[in-house]
Design a protein around this motif. Structure first.
Motif, PDB file in Angstrom:
ATOM      1  N   ALA A   1      49.979 -33.986  32.816  1.00 45.07           N
ATOM      2  CA  ALA A   1      48.935 -34.553  33.681  1.00 45.07           C
ATOM      3  C   ALA A   1      48.196 -33.433  34.404  1.00 45.07           C
ATOM      4  O   ALA A   1      46.958 -33.465  34.528  1.00 45.07           O
ATOM      5  CB  ALA A   1      49.553 -35.533  34.680  1.00 45.07           C
ATOM      6  N   LEU A   2      48.952 -32.421  34.854  1.00 48.09           N
ATOM      7  CA  LEU A   2      48.314 -31.315  35.584  1.00 48.09           C
ATOM      8  C   LEU A   2      47.485 -30.422  34.662  1.00 48.09           C
ATOM      9  O   LEU A   2      46.530 -29.787  35.083  1.00 48.09           O
ATOM     10  CB  LEU A   2      49.378 -30.499  36.325  1.00 48.09           C
ATOM     11  CG  LEU A   2      49.895 -31.170  37.602  1.00 48.09           C
ATOM     12  CD1 LEU A   2      51.181 -30.520  38.086  1.00 48.09           C
ATOM     13  CD2 LEU A   2      48.833 -31.131  38.708  1.00 48.09           C
ATOM     14  N   ILE A   3      47.857 -30.367  33.383  1.00 50.93           N
ATOM     15  CA  ILE A   3      47.052 -29.604  32.413  1.00 50.93           C
ATOM     16  C   ILE A   3      45.765 -30.370  32.098  1.00 50.93           C
ATOM     17  O   ILE A   3      44.678 -29.796  32.045  1.00 50.93           O
ATOM     18  CB  ILE A   3      47.839 -29.363  31.091  1.00 50.93           C
ATOM     19  CG1 ILE A   3      49.019 -28.411  31.320  1.00 50.93           C
ATOM     20  CG2 ILE A   3      46.919 -28.808  30.002  1.00 50.93           C
ATOM     21  CD1 ILE A   3      49.942 -28.258  30.112  1.00 50.93           C
ATOM     22  N   ALA A   4      45.916 -31.689  31.913  1.00 51.62           N
ATOM     23  CA  ALA A   4      44.798 -32.466  31.370  1.00 51.62           C
ATOM     24  C   ALA A   4      43.785 -32.914  32.412  1.00 51.62           C
ATOM     25  O   ALA A   4      42.624 -33.175  32.067  1.00 51.62           O
ATOM     26  CB  ALA A   4      45.358 -33.688  30.633  1.00 51.62           C
ATOM     27  N   ALA A   5      44.212 -33.025  33.673  1.00 49.61           N
ATOM     28  CA  ALA A   5      43.291 -33.560  34.690  1.00 49.61           C
ATOM     29  C   ALA A   5      42.113 -32.606  34.883  1.00 49.61           C
ATOM     30  O   ALA A   5      42.234 -31.395  34.663  1.00 49.61           O
ATOM     31  CB  ALA A   5      44.036 -33.759  36.008  1.00 49.61           C
ATOM     32  N   ASP A   6      40.991 -33.181  35.329  1.00 53.05           N
ATOM     33  CA  ASP A   6      39.804 -32.373  35.669  1.00 53.05           C
ATOM     34  C   ASP A   6      40.196 -31.228  36.578  1.00 53.05           C
ATOM     35  O   ASP A   6      41.213 -31.312  37.274  1.00 53.05           O
ATOM     36  CB  ASP A   6      38.835 -33.246  36.475  1.00 53.05           C
ATOM     37  CG  ASP A   6      37.947 -34.071  35.563  1.00 53.05           C
ATOM     38  OD1 ASP A   6      37.706 -33.638  34.423  1.00 53.05           O
ATOM     39  OD2 ASP A   6      37.523 -35.162  36.000  1.00 53.05           O
ATOM     40  N   SER A   7      39.350 -30.204  36.636  1.00 52.38           N
ATOM     41  CA  SER A   7      39.675 -29.142  37.590  1.00 52.38           C
ATOM     42  C   SER A   7      39.395 -29.680  38.989  1.00 52.38           C
ATOM     43  O   SER A   7      38.519 -30.516  39.193  1.00 52.38           O
ATOM     44  CB  SER A   7      38.886 -27.870  37.278  1.00 52.38           C
ATOM     45  OG  SER A   7      37.533 -28.174  37.249  1.00 52.38           O
ATOM     46  N   GLY A   8      40.174 -29.211  39.928  1.00 55.44           N
ATOM     47  CA  GLY A   8      40.115 -29.726  41.307  1.00 55.44           C
ATOM     48  C   GLY A   8      41.516 -29.749  41.855  1.00 55.44           C
ATOM     49  O   GLY A   8      42.487 -29.598  41.101  1.00 55.44           O
TER      50      GLY A   8
ATOM     51  N   LEU B   1      42.984 -38.752  39.072  1.00 55.53           N
ATOM     52  CA  LEU B   1      44.124 -39.369  38.387  1.00 55.53           C
ATOM     53  C   LEU B   1      45.294 -39.479  39.371  1.00 55.53           C
ATOM     54  O   LEU B   1      45.784 -38.468  39.871  1.00 55.53           O
ATOM     55  CB  LEU B   1      44.543 -38.517  37.179  1.00 55.53           C
ATOM     56  CG  LEU B   1      45.778 -39.020  36.413  1.00 55.53           C
ATOM     57  CD1 LEU B   1      45.513 -40.383  35.761  1.00 55.53           C
ATOM     58  CD2 LEU B   1      46.205 -38.006  35.344  1.00 55.53           C
ATOM     59  N   LEU B   2      45.717 -40.715  39.643  1.00 55.35           N
ATOM     60  CA  LEU B   2      46.863 -40.921  40.537  1.00 55.35           C
ATOM     61  C   LEU B   2      48.115 -41.116  39.683  1.00 55.35           C
ATOM     62  O   LEU B   2      48.152 -41.995  38.820  1.00 55.35           O
ATOM     63  CB  LEU B   2      46.638 -42.149  41.414  1.00 55.35           C
ATOM     64  CG  LEU B   2      47.813 -42.505  42.344  1.00 55.35           C
ATOM     65  CD1 LEU B   2      48.026 -41.424  43.407  1.00 55.35           C
ATOM     66  CD2 LEU B   2      47.591 -43.857  43.015  1.00 55.35           C
ATOM     67  N   VAL B   3      49.125 -40.283  39.934  1.00 55.96           N
ATOM     68  CA  VAL B   3      50.393 -40.422  39.214  1.00 55.96           C
ATOM     69  C   VAL B   3      51.409 -41.043  40.171  1.00 55.96           C
ATOM     70  O   VAL B   3      51.780 -40.435  41.178  1.00 55.96           O
ATOM     71  CB  VAL B   3      50.899 -39.052  38.701  1.00 55.96           C
ATOM     72  CG1 VAL B   3      52.193 -39.238  37.911  1.00 55.96           C
ATOM     73  CG2 VAL B   3      49.832 -38.365  37.849  1.00 55.96           C
ATOM     74  N   ILE B   4      51.806 -42.265  39.864  1.00 57.73           N
ATOM     75  CA  ILE B   4      52.806 -42.946  40.697  1.00 57.73           C
ATOM     76  C   ILE B   4      54.151 -42.726  40.009  1.00 57.73           C
ATOM     77  O   ILE B   4      54.398 -43.242  38.923  1.00 57.73           O
ATOM     78  CB  ILE B   4      52.480 -44.460  40.816  1.00 57.73           C
ATOM     79  CG1 ILE B   4      51.066 -44.646  41.388  1.00 57.73           C
ATOM     80  CG2 ILE B   4      53.526 -45.157  41.686  1.00 57.73           C
ATOM     81  CD1 ILE B   4      50.595 -46.096  41.400  1.00 57.73           C
TER      82      ILE B   4
ATOM     83  N   ILE C   1      43.630 -34.821  41.055  1.00 56.37           N
ATOM     84  CA  ILE C   1      44.897 -35.451  40.717  1.00 56.37           C
ATOM     85  C   ILE C   1      45.744 -35.565  41.988  1.00 56.37           C
ATOM     86  O   ILE C   1      45.652 -34.703  42.881  1.00 56.37           O
ATOM     87  CB  ILE C   1      45.629 -34.655  39.597  1.00 56.37           C
ATOM     88  CG1 ILE C   1      46.940 -35.328  39.188  1.00 56.37           C
ATOM     89  CG2 ILE C   1      45.865 -33.189  39.971  1.00 56.37           C
ATOM     90  CD1 ILE C   1      47.515 -34.820  37.860  1.00 56.37           C
ATOM     91  N   ALA C   2      46.530 -36.620  42.068  1.00 55.76           N
ATOM     92  CA  ALA C   2      47.420 -36.799  43.223  1.00 55.76           C
ATOM     93  C   ALA C   2      48.720 -37.423  42.725  1.00 55.76           C
ATOM     94  O   ALA C   2      48.712 -38.154  41.722  1.00 55.76           O
ATOM     95  CB  ALA C   2      46.766 -37.698  44.262  1.00 55.76           C
ATOM     96  N   PHE C   3      49.805 -37.106  43.406  1.00 57.93           N
ATOM     97  CA  PHE C   3      51.118 -37.660  43.037  1.00 57.93           C
ATOM     98  C   PHE C   3      51.708 -38.410  44.225  1.00 57.93           C
ATOM     99  O   PHE C   3      51.689 -37.913  45.350  1.00 57.93           O
ATOM    100  CB  PHE C   3      52.096 -36.530  42.667  1.00 57.93           C
ATOM    101  CG  PHE C   3      51.774 -35.852  41.364  1.00 57.93           C
ATOM    102  CD1 PHE C   3      52.390 -36.271  40.177  1.00 57.93           C
ATOM    103  CD2 PHE C   3      50.870 -34.808  41.302  1.00 57.93           C
ATOM    104  CE1 PHE C   3      52.099 -35.650  38.972  1.00 57.93           C
ATOM    105  CE2 PHE C   3      50.570 -34.178  40.099  1.00 57.93           C
ATOM    106  CZ  PHE C   3      51.188 -34.600  38.929  1.00 57.93           C
ATOM    107  N   LEU C   4      52.250 -39.579  43.937  1.00 57.33           N
ATOM    108  CA  LEU C   4      53.011 -40.317  44.944  1.00 57.33           C
ATOM    109  C   LEU C   4      54.347 -40.693  44.314  1.00 57.33           C
ATOM    110  O   LEU C   4      54.380 -41.466  43.349  1.00 57.33           O
ATOM    111  CB  LEU C   4      52.277 -41.599  45.357  1.00 57.33           C
ATOM    112  CG  LEU C   4      50.959 -41.436  46.128  1.00 57.33           C
ATOM    113  CD1 LEU C   4      50.363 -42.815  46.416  1.00 57.33           C
ATOM    114  CD2 LEU C   4      51.176 -40.662  47.440  1.00 57.33           C
ATOM    115  N   ALA C   5      55.425 -40.128  44.828  1.00 58.13           N
ATOM    116  CA  ALA C   5      56.750 -40.512  44.332  1.00 58.13           C
ATOM    117  C   ALA C   5      57.185 -41.761  45.094  1.00 58.13           C
ATOM    118  O   ALA C   5      57.304 -41.740  46.313  1.00 58.13           O
ATOM    119  CB  ALA C   5      57.745 -39.369  44.546  1.00 58.13           C
ATOM    120  N   CYS C   6      57.377 -42.839  44.374  1.00 58.16           N
ATOM    121  CA  CYS C   6      57.655 -44.146  44.984  1.00 58.16           C
ATOM    122  C   CYS C   6      58.942 -44.728  44.386  1.00 58.16           C
ATOM    123  O   CYS C   6      58.868 -45.312  43.312  1.00 58.16           O
ATOM    124  CB  CYS C   6      56.514 -45.121  44.714  1.00 58.16           C
ATOM    125  SG  CYS C   6      54.902 -44.550  45.280  1.00 58.16           S
TER     126      CYS C   6
END
Ligand SMILES: Cc1ncc(COP(=O)(O)O)c(C=O)c1O
Length: 350
Positions: free
Chosen positions: A88-95, A174-177, A145-150
């Motif tokens: 996900a971190l490789i593929a997401a847009d730059s930012g 891209l939100l990674v839950i 990209i953002a990550f939320l561990a739930c």
């Protein structure tokens, strides 16, 4: 020769647990039942190790998809969910990558490998997450990209569904839950899957940490795109065969997860009864606690043959905190007895 910033990084540290009761890594402590182990060995003997593994893994993805009520093309398999975090971190847009603080360390570590800027949003009282503050940081940092561990690791709590939903509804990257602890939380955010949000799962905490298999669920287009940065044959033949077999016997792992949840309650009650220890609510297979002197408690436990995770030094919120994985009932008893002894000793020497 090697990037300077890589040389400066602290490598992911795995402590030596030889001869210790291992309560540091959120593994399932229950061994496989003997009969199942024998059948598994028979299945493994069929592996064609002279051939590369099945690259597309259609049958395996279909078996997972069926359990999850999605289509096989909505499932992406990774060498542990760690590998999907990396994809996900490789593929997401730059930012920037935006994460709560504290949270699972690999989000930040892999971002740094990839030179992706990281912005953190400190958790509030009771490890709460302020959705508006999170979204403000995402906007300010132009987050991709953002990550939320739930539930979250290492705090163990699960943020309210509305908080996660508010972020999912409004974040345009891209939100990674990350639902690594789903078997212990018994809830899912799969209903939030959208072109902007994927859900991450793992078999590691359920009893298959050694196989290294995790998966993402998402919209077929997102999953297809993420799959483009998957190394060919990322899941080896033995893991594929094993997982296919264990999926046929999944009730064993579900029962073990139920036992772990029950043990978590017992461990929690024992810790709540200790005046010197502050224990935090958990929806995971571990408990976070604050003790009078975490370094002394960590060393004292180790001297008594028990390995936990010392989080003291990992930021103010985790001051004097230890994280202990729920173990077998007898391991938990040993942990409680040892901690009682250590806390008494610390109080006496104060
Ligand atoms: C929140 C979270 N996500 C992902 C992982 C990694 O799991 P895996 O073993 O599938 O790589 C962990 C492991 O501790 C975790 O705590």
């Amino acid at each position: 020769m090697i990037r300077n910033d890589i040389k400066q990084l602290a490598a992911y540290h795995v402590p030596d647990a030889d001869g210790l009761i291992k309560l540091d890594a959120m593994e399932n402590p229950y061994p496989l039942p003997d009969a199942l182990r024998r059948q598994w060995a028979e299945r493994l003997a069929q592996a064609q190790v002279n051939r590369y593994p099945d690259a597309g893994m259609h049958d395996l993805r279909a078996a997972i998809a069926e359990r999850e009520g999605v289509k096989p093309e909505q499932v992406l398999l990774g060498n542990g969910s760690d590998e999907i975090i990396q994809m996900a971190l490789i593929a997401a847009d730059s930012g920037a990558c935006v994460i709560p603080q504290p949270t699972f360390v690999m989000y930040e570590l892999i971002s740094r490998w990839l030179k992706r800027p990281v912005a953190t949003v400190p958790l509030g009282k009771g490890f709460s997450l302020d959705a508006e503050a999170f979204l403000r940081v995402c906007a300010r940092e132009k987050a991709a990209i953002a990550f939320l561990a739930c539930p979250n690791n290492p705090t163990g709590n699960l943020w309210p569904r509305d908080t996660v939903r508010q972020i999912a509804d409004n974040f345009r990257g891209l939100l990674v839950i990350d639902e690594a602890y789903r078997p212990f939380a018994e809830t899912t955010h799969a209903d939030l899957i959208s072109p902007h949000a994927i859900v991450l799962r793992t078999f590691s905490k359920l009893g298959l940490a050694g196989l290294r298999v995790g998966y993402a669920l998402g919209c077929a287009d997102t999953i297809e795109a993420l799959g483009k940065v998957r190394l060919p044959y990322n899941i080896n033949s033995l893991s594929q065969l094993s997982l296919a077999f264990f999926l046929e016997h999944f009730d064993v792992f579900e029962q073990q997860a139920a036992s772990i949840r029950a043990e978590r309650g017992r461990l929690m009650a024992a810790l709540l009864a200790m005046d010197e220890v502050e224990v935090f609510p958990s929806q995971t297979n571990f408990l976070l606690m604050r003790v009078p002197d975490a370094d002394a408690a960590f060393e004292g436990l180790k001297a008594r043959g028990i390995l936990v995770k010392n989080l003291h030094g990992a930021g103010d919120v985790l001051k004097q905190c230890l994280r202990v994985t729920v173990g077998l009932p007898e391991e938990n008893d040993r942990f409680i007895e040892a901690l009682k002894e250590i806390v008494r000793e610390t109080a006496a020497s104060a």
